[in-house]
Motif scaffolding. Structure first.
Motif, mmCIF file in Angstrom:
data_model
loop_
_atom_site.group_PDB
_atom_site.id
_atom_site.type_symbol
_atom_site.label_atom_id
_atom_site.label_comp_id
_atom_site.label_asym_id
_atom_site.label_seq_id
_atom_site.Cartn_x
_atom_site.Cartn_y
_atom_site.Cartn_z
ATOM 1 N N UNK A 95 57.848 24.228 78.355
ATOM 2 C CA UNK A 95 58.507 22.921 78.294
ATOM 3 C C UNK A 95 59.026 22.632 76.893
ATOM 4 N N UNK A 96 58.182 22.881 75.890
ATOM 5 C CA UNK A 96 58.572 22.624 74.505
ATOM 6 C C UNK A 96 59.324 23.815 73.900
ATOM 7 N N UNK A 97 59.148 25.002 74.521
ATOM 8 C CA UNK A 97 59.770 26.238 74.013
ATOM 9 C C UNK A 97 59.299 26.574 72.604
ATOM 10 N N UNK A 98 58.006 26.437 72.357
ATOM 11 C CA UNK A 98 57.427 26.773 71.059
ATOM 12 C C UNK A 98 57.383 28.290 70.894
ATOM 13 N N UNK A 99 57.432 28.780 69.651
ATOM 14 C CA UNK A 99 57.304 30.218 69.404
ATOM 15 C C UNK A 99 55.975 30.751 69.934
ATOM 16 N N UNK A 100 55.969 32.027 70.313
ATOM 17 C CA UNK A 100 54.774 32.626 70.917
ATOM 18 C C UNK A 100 53.543 32.473 70.037
ATOM 19 N N UNK A 158 56.920 14.301 74.199
ATOM 20 C CA UNK A 158 57.224 14.982 72.938
ATOM 21 C C UNK A 158 58.524 15.778 73.022
ATOM 22 N N UNK A 159 59.424 15.620 72.034
ATOM 23 C CA UNK A 159 60.677 16.374 72.031
ATOM 24 C C UNK A 159 60.536 17.749 71.394
ATOM 25 N N UNK A 160 59.457 17.968 70.651
ATOM 26 C CA UNK A 160 59.277 19.245 69.965
ATOM 27 C C UNK A 160 57.788 19.539 69.778
#
Length: 406
Positions: free
Chosen positions: A256-261, A312-314
């Motif tokens: 959902x947030x597309x955070x780094x692995x 949360x947007x990020x």
């Protein structure tokens, strides 16, 4: 003559004063091996449990599972837990605590290592069932050991025990995240991790307070009822919110947030680190703050944290929300288990198991329910629903405050 209800209220109301009235701890208590053994049990359980969760996104992709599929797989845990916890209460008054903890934690470590051998969602669900049995039984065993250490030492340590659980979650989550980022095979990662944890267990279990109080009329099963129902419901709501953070934060950050692995496991670490900080101060707080404020205030703060996480947007904002959730939830469950132990003084394992039946049901039911809601709507909306559930915990806390008056 004072009736049973008044006696019960007095027990709950005197939880914080109980420790102040005990004799001062002897010199060198900070280095007491009984305390560190209890801390170690909580750390080992948490590290092991957190070690496989950041690999869940990898397993989800490998087996082509949807959010609903993940929810059904995770549902195997509460099914196992609900079967096992009432039975562990029976063992808690008939086995020595060293033996009980050694059996339960060893079972859990072996079960978690089997995650690396899963080849489909069905086989993964079977392994998760075994993990649920290990987690539920170990939860009762270590809390009974923590309460026994408190009794033996004459000073509160249970909140710090749970702080060590949070430290273990943070350490296990970070380690697993780094292992996933380095493409270390799951079977290698989990096998090596649990061999080390088993070695640690064999060392620390020798210092576990090994008291046992056989009771001829002790119940064979533990069900939450009567005075134990209120702390049980509080534990259920709080652990449900905790379980959602532990099980879903990695997937939420990843998809959902597309955070780094490398940051996927950091969500568990941020949440658990905040819980650890607050729980290290929890024993001091519990002696000075009324139970209603601890439970109600903590539930409101964690509800706000979930609301922030859901919108949360990020990753940075999501981490901030998870930290608030950790701060709010941290002192609630140790208080619930402490009250349970005091309400069952001759066999604390029975009281702990009764509250655990609801508490760990919440911990394990929450994640699959979030998956089912996410399947029908979105993961953001399902996390927002957890915020609303925590408001109910706040309302329940008022019932606890009336019992804990004076």
């Amino acid at each position: 003559m004072q009736d049973k209800g008044e006696d019960q209220n007095s027990v709950e109301g005197d939880v914080s004063r109980y420790y102040r009235d005990r004799a001062a701890p002897r010199a060198g208590a900070r280095g007491d091996p009984r305390m560190w053994a209890a801390f170690g049990l909580f750390f080992v359980l948490a590290f092991a449990f957190a070690s496989w969760l950041p690999r869940l996104p990898e397993l989800k992709r490998a087996f082509g599972m949807s959010e609903g599929d993940v929810g059904f797989v995770l549902l195997a845990m509460p099914v196992a837990q609900l079967c096992v916890i009432p039975l562990v209460a029976f063992g808690s008054v008939r086995l020595r605590l060293r033996t009980l903890n050694l059996i339960c934690i060893t079972w859990l470590l072996v079960a978690i290592a089997l995650v690396g051998l899963a080849t489909s969602s069905v086989s993964l669900a079977i392994v998760v069932f075994l993990i649920g049995a290990g987690t539920g039984s170990t939860g009762v065993a270590i809390n009974a050991a923590g309460f026994a250490a408190e009794e033996a030492m004459g000073r509160p340590i249970l909140s710090r025990c749970h702080a060590m659980y949070s430290v273990g979650l943070a350490a296990g989550g970070l380690t697993a995240g780094l292992m996933a980022a380095a493409d270390v095979p799951i079977i290698v990662h989990l096998t090596m991790t649990n061999i080390v944890l088993l070695a640690v267990l064999l060392v620390i279990v020798r210092a576990v307070v090994d008291t046992r109080k056989p009771e001829d009329d002790a119940p064979k099963f533990a069900w939450p009822k009567g005075a134990l129902l209120i702390p049980g419901l509080i534990a259920m709501g709080s652990l449900m919110a905790e379980g959602v953070s532990v099980d879903w934060s990695s997937i939420y950050l990843s998809e959902v947030i597309n955070a780094p692995t490398a940051l996927v496991g950091a969500g568990v670490a941020a949440f658990s680190g905040a819980m650890a900080v607050m729980r290290f101060a929890g024993d001091w707080v519990s002696e000075r703050v009324p139970p209603r404020l601890i439970v109600g205030g903590g539930a409101v703060l964690s509800a706000a944290g979930y609301a922030i996480t859901a919108i949360a947007p990020n990753a940075a904002v999501a981490f901030a929300g998870l930290i608030l959730v950790g701060f709010g939830l941290a002192p609630i469950v140790p208080l619930a288990f402490r009250i349970a132990g005091k309400l069952s003084p001759n066999a604390p394992g029975i009281g702990v198991a009764a509250v655990s039946t609801l508490g760990y049901a919440g911990f394990l039911l929450g994640p699959p329910l979030v998956g089912l809601v996410a399947e029908a709507s979105s993961l953001r909306l399902s996390l927002g629903a957890v915020s609303g559930m925590l408001i109910l915990v706040t309302l329940i806390s008022f019932r606890l405050s009336t019992k804990a008056a004076n």
